[in-house]
Motif scaffolding. Structure first.
Motif, PDB file in Angstrom:
ATOM      1  N   ASN A  79      52.496  -7.759 115.801  1.00 49.21           N
ATOM      2  CA  ASN A  79      53.385  -8.887 115.504  1.00 49.21           C
ATOM      3  C   ASN A  79      53.717  -8.976 114.018  1.00 49.21           C
ATOM      4  O   ASN A  79      54.631  -9.688 113.628  1.00 49.21           O
ATOM      5  CB  ASN A  79      52.747 -10.206 115.950  1.00 49.21           C
ATOM      6  N   LEU A  80      52.933  -8.275 113.183  1.00 47.99           N
ATOM      7  CA  LEU A  80      53.146  -8.312 111.741  1.00 47.99           C
ATOM      8  C   LEU A  80      53.914  -7.062 111.319  1.00 47.99           C
ATOM      9  O   LEU A  80      53.361  -5.963 111.315  1.00 47.99           O
ATOM     10  CB  LEU A  80      51.811  -8.369 111.007  1.00 47.99           C
ATOM     11  N   LEU A  81      55.169  -7.227 110.966  1.00 45.99           N
ATOM     12  CA  LEU A  81      55.965  -6.103 110.496  1.00 45.99           C
ATOM     13  C   LEU A  81      55.741  -5.889 109.003  1.00 45.99           C
ATOM     14  O   LEU A  81      55.492  -6.835 108.255  1.00 45.99           O
ATOM     15  CB  LEU A  81      57.449  -6.366 110.748  1.00 45.99           C
ATOM     16  N   GLY A  82      55.849  -4.649 108.580  1.00 45.87           N
ATOM     17  CA  GLY A  82      55.852  -4.359 107.154  1.00 45.87           C
ATOM     18  C   GLY A  82      54.496  -4.190 106.510  1.00 45.87           C
ATOM     19  O   GLY A  82      54.423  -3.991 105.296  1.00 45.87           O
ATOM     20  N   ARG A 117      57.251  -0.882 101.991  1.00 47.33           N
ATOM     21  CA  ARG A 117      57.723   0.200 101.123  1.00 47.33           C
ATOM     22  C   ARG A 117      59.202   0.492 101.365  1.00 47.33           C
ATOM     23  O   ARG A 117      59.944   0.815 100.439  1.00 47.33           O
ATOM     24  CB  ARG A 117      56.901   1.466 101.376  1.00 47.33           C
ATOM     25  N   ASP A 118      59.608   0.416 102.624  1.00 47.37           N
ATOM     26  CA  ASP A 118      60.995   0.728 102.992  1.00 47.37           C
ATOM     27  C   ASP A 118      61.657  -0.582 103.441  1.00 47.37           C
ATOM     28  O   ASP A 118      61.491  -1.024 104.578  1.00 47.37           O
ATOM     29  CB  ASP A 118      61.017   1.758 104.115  1.00 47.37           C
ATOM     30  N   LEU A 119      62.416  -1.192 102.533  1.00 42.48           N
ATOM     31  CA  LEU A 119      63.013  -2.498 102.817  1.00 42.48           C
ATOM     32  C   LEU A 119      64.088  -2.393 103.900  1.00 42.48           C
ATOM     33  O   LEU A 119      64.209  -3.292 104.744  1.00 42.48           O
ATOM     34  CB  LEU A 119      63.615  -3.079 101.535  1.00 42.48           C
ATOM     35  N   SER A 128      65.759  -3.408 109.607  1.00 40.03           N
ATOM     36  CA  SER A 128      66.215  -2.814 110.864  1.00 40.03           C
ATOM     37  C   SER A 128      65.240  -3.128 112.002  1.00 40.03           C
ATOM     38  O   SER A 128      65.658  -3.519 113.103  1.00 40.03           O
ATOM     39  CB  SER A 128      66.352  -1.295 110.708  1.00 40.03           C
ATOM     40  N   GLU A 129      63.934  -2.964 111.757  1.00 40.94           N
ATOM     41  CA  GLU A 129      62.933  -3.231 112.802  1.00 40.94           C
ATOM     42  C   GLU A 129      62.902  -4.713 113.166  1.00 40.94           C
ATOM     43  O   GLU A 129      62.730  -5.071 114.333  1.00 40.94           O
ATOM     44  CB  GLU A 129      61.561  -2.771 112.326  1.00 40.94           C
ATOM     45  N   LEU A 130      63.081  -5.568 112.161  1.00 43.18           N
ATOM     46  CA  LEU A 130      63.101  -7.002 112.436  1.00 43.18           C
ATOM     47  C   LEU A 130      64.288  -7.366 113.323  1.00 43.18           C
ATOM     48  O   LEU A 130      64.141  -8.127 114.296  1.00 43.18           O
ATOM     49  CB  LEU A 130      63.155  -7.784 111.124  1.00 43.18           C
ATOM     50  N   LEU A 131      65.464  -6.837 113.015  1.00 46.92           N
ATOM     51  CA  LEU A 131      66.652  -7.139 113.808  1.00 46.92           C
ATOM     52  C   LEU A 131      66.498  -6.628 115.234  1.00 46.92           C
ATOM     53  O   LEU A 131      66.932  -7.284 116.188  1.00 46.92           O
ATOM     54  CB  LEU A 131      67.889  -6.525 113.155  1.00 46.92           C
ATOM     55  N   THR A 132      65.856  -5.469 115.391  1.00 41.64           N
ATOM     56  CA  THR A 132      65.618  -4.930 116.731  1.00 41.64           C
ATOM     57  C   THR A 132      64.672  -5.825 117.510  1.00 41.64           C
ATOM     58  O   THR A 132      64.829  -6.030 118.713  1.00 41.64           O
ATOM     59  CB  THR A 132      65.041  -3.508 116.637  1.00 41.64           C
ATOM     60  N   ARG A 133      63.684  -6.366 116.814  1.00 42.35           N
ATOM     61  CA  ARG A 133      62.749  -7.263 117.486  1.00 42.35           C
ATOM     62  C   ARG A 133      63.438  -8.569 117.878  1.00 42.35           C
ATOM     63  O   ARG A 133      63.174  -9.132 118.945  1.00 42.35           O
ATOM     64  CB  ARG A 133      61.555  -7.549 116.584  1.00 42.35           C
ATOM     65  N   VAL A 170      69.738  -6.743  97.636  1.00 41.68           N
ATOM     66  CA  VAL A 170      69.395  -7.974  96.917  1.00 41.68           C
ATOM     67  C   VAL A 170      67.872  -8.147  96.859  1.00 41.68           C
ATOM     68  O   VAL A 170      67.313  -8.524  95.824  1.00 41.68           O
ATOM     69  CB  VAL A 170      70.059  -9.193  97.595  1.00 41.68           C
ATOM     70  N   TRP A 171      67.210  -7.861  97.966  1.00 41.53           N
ATOM     71  CA  TRP A 171      65.742  -7.963  98.007  1.00 41.53           C
ATOM     72  C   TRP A 171      65.118  -7.022  96.973  1.00 41.53           C
ATOM     73  O   TRP A 171      64.177  -7.396  96.254  1.00 41.53           O
ATOM     74  CB  TRP A 171      65.262  -7.616  99.417  1.00 41.53           C
ATOM     75  N   LYS A 172      65.658  -5.821  96.872  1.00 44.41           N
ATOM     76  CA  LYS A 172      65.157  -4.861  95.891  1.00 44.41           C
ATOM     77  C   LYS A 172      65.320  -5.398  94.479  1.00 44.41           C
ATOM     78  O   LYS A 172      64.413  -5.282  93.633  1.00 44.41           O
ATOM     79  CB  LYS A 172      65.901  -3.534  96.053  1.00 44.41           C
ATOM     80  N   ALA A 173      66.467  -5.998  94.204  1.00 38.61           N
ATOM     81  CA  ALA A 173      66.720  -6.554  92.868  1.00 38.61           C
ATOM     82  C   ALA A 173      65.752  -7.702  92.568  1.00 38.61           C
ATOM     83  O   ALA A 173      65.245  -7.833  91.436  1.00 38.61           O
ATOM     84  CB  ALA A 173      68.169  -7.030  92.764  1.00 38.61           C
ATOM     85  N   ILE A 174      65.513  -8.555  93.569  1.00 42.90           N
ATOM     86  CA  ILE A 174      64.576  -9.664  93.378  1.00 42.90           C
ATOM     87  C   ILE A 174      63.176  -9.124  93.085  1.00 42.90           C
ATOM     88  O   ILE A 174      62.471  -9.624  92.186  1.00 42.90           O
ATOM     89  CB  ILE A 174      64.564 -10.571  94.618  1.00 42.90           C
ATOM     90  N   ASN A 175      62.762  -8.086  93.827  1.00 40.53           N
ATOM     91  CA  ASN A 175      61.425  -7.528  93.623  1.00 40.53           C
ATOM     92  C   ASN A 175      61.253  -6.910  92.241  1.00 40.53           C
ATOM     93  O   ASN A 175      60.128  -6.807  91.736  1.00 40.53           O
ATOM     94  CB  ASN A 175      61.118  -6.483  94.695  1.00 40.53           C
ATOM     95  N   ASN A 176      62.353  -6.488  91.627  1.00 47.14           N
ATOM     96  CA  ASN A 176      62.269  -5.968  90.263  1.00 47.14           C
ATOM     97  C   ASN A 176      61.988  -7.066  89.257  1.00 47.14           C
ATOM     98  O   ASN A 176      61.550  -6.795  88.129  1.00 47.14           O
ATOM     99  CB  ASN A 176      63.565  -5.249  89.891  1.00 47.14           C
TER     100      ASN A 176
END
Length: 575
Positions: free
Chosen positions: A264-267, A451-453, A458-463, A482-488
């Motif tokens: 149930n925990l993705l990522g 690691r792979d945003l 994609s996996e979340l949308l499939t779920r 945008v998520w990548k930019a925020i994480n920087n």
């Protein structure tokens, strides 16, 4: 594999202040003082064993070529198990089914390795009863009774515990026959009618093969759907006390513990589970899960505690108002003008894991400092006496190891006790609230962002929509950019991204997250930024705010008005 579902179901009910009973699950294949009469295919001492049996017995008849299942003597009502309902918190009952294969007219052979389970789920807790209430069931009408009183249930299932293709060779009337687990399971299922509340008629009990992860996920979804369809739970529910020892299935042997992946925990990086299991197996008793906010640390802590031997735990959330009195204990008024030592939450729950969520919110050393010595394996003495008026009375002592008969002034942990804490690393100062002396007593596991945003989204949308076609992972994903930019600038976990996706889908269910941004995606992203992201970015510097704004402008191709809006929003939270 069935433990994966049961652990999930335990959490599902615990979040609702409830528990379920697992009747007959102790002792492996042992049935204790009960015995089976192989000539009748029933209990040897029927009055003794049939009331609260350790197994629900089914006879399997293979004589006519087809596999047929029926209750002994074709009983219309048969004892299936018992439950501790004394706390008034039981919302489910799982029982073990033992098949007996008929090998001749007067001989039956138990098939211990071909057991299955049946699960009944009630809508809320049953009324409080005794520590061992008997349950009976009529497999032709679906009527479940507790102490001869009908019990309504909103879900029922027959659970397969091993692959259906597994084979056992049985000698029937002098001839060897191969019979599969699937044949036995299907025959038992065909013999059980259930009367699920709200359906209006009986139906054959559904079967779930719990040897396959996909079926486990299906069963989880079906349980949740049945629970939600039943409507609000009656208000008679009381708090869980975690004292139902039926949950404990095996001795507390941590060297054999293997915390499985929580599907149930993705990522969550597989390395996280490897490190957790390495810590536990190497003897590290206490765990610290740390990392950015929103990475699933709290859910992971609950999952670990649920999968530890015993399966019971307590969760508390850190507070800046805490003192050692809240956690360890101290002198408090007890009424009538009297003052006495009152144990804190840790000593009251000293028998199973204690989860301290967001430990960094409290003054860590001050709050659990008295445990320094105990956490390193030595006893410590508290500055409180058993008799506050007698200076010669013993002082309370915390022991580091379990003790079968602790003295009145001693607090001894149960064999399952341990601390599991979570800590957000986003507040660097919080890390330094914990001294080295205390931090080295924990096994530290870093829970990072995926690691792979793009793959995570994609996996979340499939779920969220199993019927949707998964996009190619090299397709542009504006939200991931945008998520990548925020994480920087400030690392955040998946939780805010999940909230963002849900918010955008609520605004427009047709919104697409892969490919060039549509007008609906642009509008939804701006609204989601206001609702979800901005609170996570409060206090970033102006330069970083503009970096995020420019990344969002590029990813979503915002127009001039939208560009001005996102820059203004981010400037408002920047310093």
């Amino acid at each position: 594999m069935a433990s994966k579902f049961y652990n999930w179901f335990n959490l599902f009910l615990k979040d609702r202040g409830l528990q379920f009973s697992k009747s007959g699950f102790k002792g492996g294949t042992s049935i204790g003082k009960h015995a089976i009469d192989n000539t009748t295919g029933f209990w040897e001492n029927v009055p003794y064993s049939s009331g609260k049996p350790p197994r629900w017995i089914f006879q399997i008849d293979f004589f006519n070529g087809a596999v047929d299942a029926h209750t002994p003597n074709d009983l219309t009502e048969i004892g299936i198990g018992a439950s501790n309902t004394s706390q008034g918190d039981k919302a489910g009952l799982a029982v073990r089914i033992l098949p007996l294969i008929k090998t001749s007219a007067n001989n039956f052979q138990p098939l211990d390795n071909f057991e299955s389970n049946v699960l009944f789920i009630f809508h809320g807790a049953l009324d409080a009863g005794s520590s061992s209430d008997a349950f009976t069931f009529n497999p032709s009408t679906g009527l479940l009774k507790r102490l001869n009183n009908p019990v309504k249930y909103i879900f029922a299932a027959l659970l397969g515990l091993r692959p259906k293709t597994d084979v056992v060779s049985v000698n029937i009337e002098g001839q060897d026959h191969d019979i599969t687990y699937g044949e036995v399971l299907e025959a038992i299922g065909a013999a059980i009618q259930v009367a699920i509340e709200g359906l209006g008629s009986t139906t054959t009990i559904p079967i779930y093969d719990l040897t396959e992860d996909a079926n486990i996920e299906t069963m989880k979804a079906d349980v949740e759907a049945a629970w939600n369809a039943a409507g609000p739970v009656p208000s008679k529910i009381i708090a869980v006390t975690d004292d139902d020892n039926e949950i404990e299935v095996e001795p507390l042997k941590y060297e054999h513990v293997d915390i499985p992946e929580d599907t149930n925990l993705l990522g969550i990086d597989p390395a996280v589970y490897r490190q957790i299991n390495a810590m536990l197996k190497s003897g590290k008793q206490h765990l610290m899960l740390y990392g950015p906010p929103g990475t699933g640390k709290t859910s992971l802590a609950r999952w670990i505690a649920t999968n530890l031997p015993g399966g019971q735990w307590t969760l508390i959330t850190g507070s800046s108002d805490w003192s050692s009195q809240d956690i360890i204990g101290g002198y408090q008024p007890i009424g009538g003008g009297e003052v006495d030592f009152v144990p804190g939450i840790l000593l009251r729950e000293f028998g199973h894991p204690l989860i301290i969520d967001e430990l960094n919110r409290c003054d860590i050393d001050k709050v659990i400092g008295p445990l320094f010595t105990v956490l390193s394996g030595q006893q410590t003495t508290l500055p409180y006496r058993t008799n506050i008026g007698d200076k010669n009375s013993p002082q309370y002592t915390i022991l580091p190891k379990p003790k079968s008969t602790p003295a009145a002034h001693e607090f001894a942990p149960g064999p399952g006790w341990r601390l599991i804490a979570t800590l957000n690393s986003i507040d660097k100062a919080s890390l330094y609230q914990m001294s080295y002396a205390l931090s080295r007593r924990f096994g530290w596991v870093y829970v990072d962002t995926p690691r792979d945003l793009v793959r995570f989204i994609s996996e979340l949308l499939t779920r969220l929509d199993p019927t949707a076609i998964a996009p190619e992972l090299d397709t542009i994903c504006p939200l991931a950019e945008v998520w990548k930019a925020i994480n920087n600038v400030r690392v955040i976990g998946p939780a805010p991204i999940i909230d963002t996706i849900l918010a955008m889908r609520a605004i427009d269910p047709t919104v697409e997250f892969f490919g060039p941004a549509s007008p609906a995606a642009r509008s939804g992203a701006l609204d989601a930024l206001d609702m979800v992201m901005l609170p996570m970015l409060d206090g970033i510097v102006h330069q970083d705010a503009m970096l995020i704004a420019n990344a969002a402008i590029t990813a979503f191709a915002f127009d001039a008005i939208q560009q001005a809006r996102i820059k203004a929003r981010l400037e408002a939270v920047a310093i």
